[in-house]
Design an enzyme around this catalytic site. Structure first.
Site, short mmCIF file in Angstrom:
data_model
loop_
_atom_site.label_atom_id
_atom_site.label_comp_id
_atom_site.label_asym_id
_atom_site.label_seq_id
_atom_site.Cartn_x
_atom_site.Cartn_y
_atom_site.Cartn_z
NE ARG A 11 -27.64 44.73 5.92
CZ ARG A 11 -26.35 44.76 5.61
NH1 ARG A 11 -25.97 44.69 4.35
NH2 ARG A 11 -25.44 44.86 6.55
CD1 TRP B 187 -20.34 39.19 20.97
CD2 TRP B 187 -19.44 38.60 22.93
NE1 TRP B 187 -19.76 37.94 20.81
CE2 TRP B 187 -19.20 37.56 22.01
CE3 TRP B 187 -18.97 38.46 24.24
CZ2 TRP B 187 -18.51 36.41 22.35
CZ3 TRP B 187 -18.28 37.30 24.58
CH2 TRP B 187 -18.06 36.29 23.64
CB THR C 126 -23.17 42.36 18.15
OG1 THR C 126 -22.81 41.17 17.43
CG2 THR C 126 -23.11 42.09 19.64
CG PHE D 22 -19.38 47.12 4.40
CD1 PHE D 22 -18.51 46.23 5.01
CD2 PHE D 22 -20.05 46.69 3.26
CE1 PHE D 22 -18.29 44.95 4.50
CE2 PHE D 22 -19.85 45.41 2.74
CZ PHE D 22 -18.97 44.55 3.37
CB ALA E 37 -23.47 48.43 2.63
CE LYS F 76 -18.73 41.03 8.20
NZ LYS F 76 -19.50 42.25 7.88
CG PHE G 22 -13.60 43.64 20.69
CD1 PHE G 22 -13.50 42.44 20.00
CD2 PHE G 22 -14.48 44.60 20.21
CE1 PHE G 22 -14.26 42.21 18.86
CE2 PHE G 22 -15.23 44.38 19.06
CZ PHE G 22 -15.13 43.17 18.40
CE LYS H 195 -22.92 47.77 9.81
NZ LYS H 195 -21.73 46.93 9.54
#
Length: 558
Positions: free
Chosen positions: A95, A411, A74, A303, A275, A106, A383, A72
């Protein structure tokens, strides 16, 4: 796609002095409080409510994620770059990362590839000290409570068994969830049970992110519910005369932080509640700051949309009078494979069948966003393991629902990889935006609000309440907090409170174990199932892959 080398990131960044970024927002140098060359604090007087109401707020959320997340941040950064490329003045508002996830499962939370905010290492670590200030303010109140328990001068007669205020630390440390303090004799305090939450789940973090100014901050701090006296009278932080000292510790933390993206666009980063166990969005002040300075503000909520987006809309937007114009739902092919039954070692193995089976999860999130009278756009975060057949399947299925699905290549390509997504968002804003409406009325009964979220957003058949939750409901009634909104604490891995129920589960009920009162933040926190407000580290923490050399150069943090 390729992973960027340090040299490529440096070439892409060519870090601008933060004063140059401020100029893009028409901010003069005297309005900046500098934290080195590349970071600054923004004064609250720059917020302009007229501009807030006129400009465009875009929320980025996601389908139910896999443990590594679906990108999210990115996508939020990449979309901001893409909007600026097509001629829209855009700022990303995010955030601040917590050290728990950074060193846990993560890794960093500053975006990735060519869609990053910089200086990434500073942002992922101590940044401008906001988390430290929040910890200190929280733990000052804890110290004042324990000091009062043994005071012979100003004793409030607090019953230690009723104290609900916990200490906090910004680290995943399960051993601190339940502890005993005050041991070692009378000089060391009154022995009692206590515990730690992670800083991102603390009420001080929630208050900072809900406050609209210093006076509001101080009032909210004073309203923190501490516990009861032996004769059953409620005690608040104001009774301990704590609010001014705590607000002093937060005097700089309340100001949003200005940094930049790799493509030299503005980024405002402030606050960091999780979250799954908190409200999961940046501060109201930061969002309003962005909307005061830019025509488009891109923000994210943590999330899946059943957590961060639901809280962003029902709590934050309802409290602050914000009107989001569009929601971007981030989906990945690997997450759809997961929800279609792929085991973790096959997340990157192409399977049209599993993607099709997993689409029901994304479909439910689309339905949910529309319940708020907002139109979504689906961003397929690209991806290398994605196949054309899988991508086209998602586009066709979204099209059948009347939803535009766009591949996001932020990305690998930065803003150039998100131009189509940016155009899709602008189309919603300019042609399909409506007046956002919350899912429930805050003044509805507490159980009715909980069941509304459970049935409408999660798809549950109903809600069960443990004995402790029912006792909590009676306490909430006695204290007069029935009109607070609901901030569910629930697993992020499922629509249900059972993390094993992937996809779009049906025929389930959720269980409310207990309900915590966040009187300063002005919301209630039902805790579902086995949810904890202090996470633990995984068996192989991300910290094991980090390295710092003799020159202070860090690798493995992002």
């Amino acid at each position: 796609m390729k992973i960027l080398s340090d040299i490529e990131i440096a070439q892409a960044t060519e870090k601008n002095h933060i004063k140059n970024i401020a100029e893009k927002l028409n901010i003069v140098e005297d309005d900046l409080e500098m934290y080195g060359k590349y970071k600054a604090k923004l004064p609250l007087y720059l917020i302009d409510e007229d501009k807030v109401n006129k400009n465009n707020l875009i929320l980025v959320t996601a389908l139910t994620p896999t443990p590594a997340g679906e990108g999210k941040t990115t996508v939020s950064i990449g979309l901001t770059e893409g909007l600026n490329i097509i001629g829209k003045q855009a700022t990303v508002v995010l955030r601040e990362p917590s050290l728990g996830p950074v060193f846990g499962i993560k890794g960093g939370a500053a975006g990735g590839g060519y869609s990053q905010v910089v200086p990434m290492e500073d942002i992922n670590l101590h940044f401008t000290g906001d988390f430290n200030a929040i910890e200190k303010a929280n733990n000052l109140l804890a110290a004042l409570i324990d000091n009062n328990l043994q005071s012979k001068v100003n004793n409030l007669n607090i019953d230690p068994r009723t104290i609900g205020w916990k200490r906090v630390i910004d680290m995943n440390d399960r051993s601190l969830r339940q502890i005993t303090i005050g041991l070692g004799g009378t000089a060391n305090g009154i022995p009692r049970e206590d515990g730690f939450n992670i800083t991102a789940a603390s009420e001080i973090m929630a208050i900072l992110c809900m406050a609209e100014g210093r006076d509001d901050l101080k009032e909210r701090i004073g309203n923190i519910f501490v516990g009861f006296t032996f004769d059953k009278k409620p005690i608040f932080a104001r009774d301990l005369k704590a609010e001014n000292a705590m607000a002093i510790l937060l005097k700089d933390a309340i100001k949003p932080n200005l940094v930049q993206t790799l493509e030299k666009n503005p980024a405002i980063i402030h606050g960091g509640p999780f979250a799954n166990i908190a409200q999961g969005t940046n501060s109201i002040i930061a969002t309003k700051m962005g909307l005061s300075l830019s025509n488009y503000v891109i923000t994210e909520a943590g999330f899946g949309a059943d957590l961060g987006a639901e809280k962003f809309l029902n709590i934050k937007c309802a409290a602050a009078g914000l009107n989001p114009k569009c929601v971007v739902l981030v989906a990945t092919i690997r997450a759809l494979r997961h929800h279609g039954g792929s085991p973790s070692h096959e997340y990157n193995t192409p399977s049209v069948e599993r993607v099709e089976a997993g689409f029901v999860n994304l479909e439910k999130h689309i339905e949910n966003i529309r319940k708020f009278n907002i139109e979504p756009v689906v961003a397929i975060n690209s991806f290398v393991s994605d196949t054309n057949d899988e991508v086209e399947l998602i586009k066709r299925k979204c099209d059948a629902l009347g939803v535009h699905a766009v591949v996001s290549n932020g990305w690998a390509e930065g803003g150039n990889g998100t131009i189509d997504l940016a155009k899709a968002v602008v189309d919603i804003v300019e042609n399909k935006a409506a007046e956002f409406k919350p899912l429930y009325n805050w003044k509805s009964p507490v159980k009715e609000k909980i069941e509304k979220i459970a049935k409408e957003i999660y798809g549950a058949d109903g809600v069960d309440y443990d004995n402790k939750a029912n006792l909590n409901l009676r306490r909430i009634e006695k204290l007069g907090f029935n009109d607070f909104p609901i901030c569910m604490a629930k697993t992020q891995k499922s629509f249900s409170d059972n993390d094993k129920l992937i996809g779009r589960p049906e025929g389930f009920r959720i269980t409310v174990r207990e309900i915590e009162i966040a009187a300063g933040a002005k919301f209630l926190i039902p805790i579902l199932g086995k949810m904890m407000r202090m996470p633990g580290l995984p068996s192989k923490p991300a910290s094991e892959e980090m390295f710092i050399d003799d020159n202070g150069k860090i690798s493995g943090l992002s």
